[in-house]
Structure formats: structure tokens, C-alpha cells
Motif scaffolding. Sequence first.
Motif, short mmCIF file in Angstrom:
data_model
loop_
_atom_site.label_atom_id
_atom_site.label_comp_id
_atom_site.label_asym_id
_atom_site.label_seq_id
_atom_site.Cartn_x
_atom_site.Cartn_y
_atom_site.Cartn_z
N UNK A 13 4.75 16.34 -6.82
CA UNK A 13 4.48 17.47 -7.69
C UNK A 13 3.70 17.01 -8.92
N UNK A 14 2.97 17.95 -9.49
CA UNK A 14 2.24 17.65 -10.72
C UNK A 14 3.21 17.12 -11.78
N UNK A 15 2.75 16.08 -12.48
CA UNK A 15 3.59 15.42 -13.47
C UNK A 15 4.37 14.25 -12.93
N UNK A 16 4.37 14.11 -11.61
CA UNK A 16 5.12 13.02 -10.98
C UNK A 16 4.34 11.72 -10.95
N UNK A 17 4.93 10.74 -10.27
CA UNK A 17 4.35 9.39 -10.22
C UNK A 17 4.34 8.87 -8.79
N UNK A 18 3.38 8.02 -8.52
CA UNK A 18 3.31 7.27 -7.27
C UNK A 18 2.80 5.87 -7.58
N UNK A 19 3.18 4.92 -6.74
CA UNK A 19 2.67 3.55 -6.86
C UNK A 19 2.03 3.14 -5.54
N UNK A 20 0.76 2.89 -5.58
CA UNK A 20 0.03 2.42 -4.41
C UNK A 20 0.02 0.90 -4.39
N UNK A 21 0.09 0.35 -3.18
CA UNK A 21 0.00 -1.10 -2.99
C UNK A 21 -1.09 -1.39 -1.98
N UNK A 22 -1.70 -2.56 -2.11
CA UNK A 22 -2.72 -2.99 -1.16
C UNK A 22 -2.56 -4.49 -0.95
N UNK A 23 -2.25 -4.85 0.29
CA UNK A 23 -2.09 -6.26 0.65
C UNK A 23 -3.37 -6.74 1.31
N UNK A 24 -3.85 -7.88 0.87
CA UNK A 24 -5.10 -8.44 1.37
C UNK A 24 -4.81 -9.69 2.19
N UNK A 25 -5.43 -9.79 3.35
CA UNK A 25 -5.31 -10.99 4.17
C UNK A 25 -6.69 -11.42 4.65
N UNK A 82 0.44 5.27 -10.77
CA UNK A 82 -0.14 6.55 -11.15
C UNK A 82 0.95 7.44 -11.74
N UNK A 83 0.82 7.76 -13.00
CA UNK A 83 1.78 8.61 -13.70
C UNK A 83 1.11 9.91 -14.13
N UNK A 84 1.93 10.89 -14.47
CA UNK A 84 1.42 12.19 -14.94
C UNK A 84 0.35 12.73 -14.00
N UNK A 85 0.65 12.70 -12.73
CA UNK A 85 -0.34 13.11 -11.74
C UNK A 85 -0.69 14.58 -11.86
N UNK A 86 -1.95 14.86 -11.57
CA UNK A 86 -2.48 16.22 -11.64
C UNK A 86 -3.01 16.63 -10.27
N UNK A 87 -3.09 17.92 -9.99
CA UNK A 87 -3.65 18.36 -8.70
C UNK A 87 -5.04 17.80 -8.44
#
Length: 122
Positions: A13-25, A82-87
Motif C-alpha cells: 500500500x502507499x506509504x509502505x516499504x519494500x526491500x529489494x535484493x540482487x545477488x550477483x554471481x 524503498x520507504x514511503x512508497x507511492x503509486x
Amino acid sequence: QVQLVESGGGLVQAGGSLRLSCVVSGSSFSINTMGWFRQAPGKQHELVASIGRGGSTDYADSVKGRFTISRDNAKDTVYLQMNSLKPEDTAVYYCAADPNLIRVRAGVPRDWGQGTQVTVSS
């Protein structure tokens, strides 16, 4: 062969947070400048954030103060908090890598991940 694998996308939802990860090999992670790009439907991809091999960071104006890029060289992983996410943050987010910082910031890095969907509901 270099492989980049993203994870952490989803629906929030808007205002929420997500954390993306990327593993490199398949490459020496520490020599790469890493970037997070995104592409929304009908739009060109844009550089959201980048982090150089020495830890210097750069952000798109649209995400400054809300997103944070970081890297863990011991884990060959780059993150995007990513914090305070927006549409308008809704997009497919791609991790990218290149030993050349200029190529990343020009939007033409050598190696790309497959992308992870981020959807922000209003």
C-alpha cells in the motif's frame, strides 16, 4: 557468465516499504558499479539509484529521501530499501552491473537481472 537475481518485489500500500535484493554471481562483485533501474508500462527505463565500487551513491530526484541503495561486498549483494512508497513507484525494477560507473549512469550497463515487479496501491 554474469548472473543477477533480484528478489523482494511485491504488492504494498502507499506509504509502505519494500526491500529489494540482487545477488550477483559470475563476476568480481566488488569491482562493479551497481544500479537499480525501473520501467513502468509505456515508459522508458530510468535509473533509480546507483552505488559505485567505493560506496558513492546517486539517486533520481523522484526517490531522494525515500530510497536507499547499499551493497554488501562479502555477500555479492546490492539492496534497495524503498520507504514511503507511492503509486507512481509501480514498475518492474531491474538490478544492473558494470565495472564502468559512466555506463551505469548513462543507462547502458553491461549486465542486467530479470526484474522484479513492485506494485504500490493507493
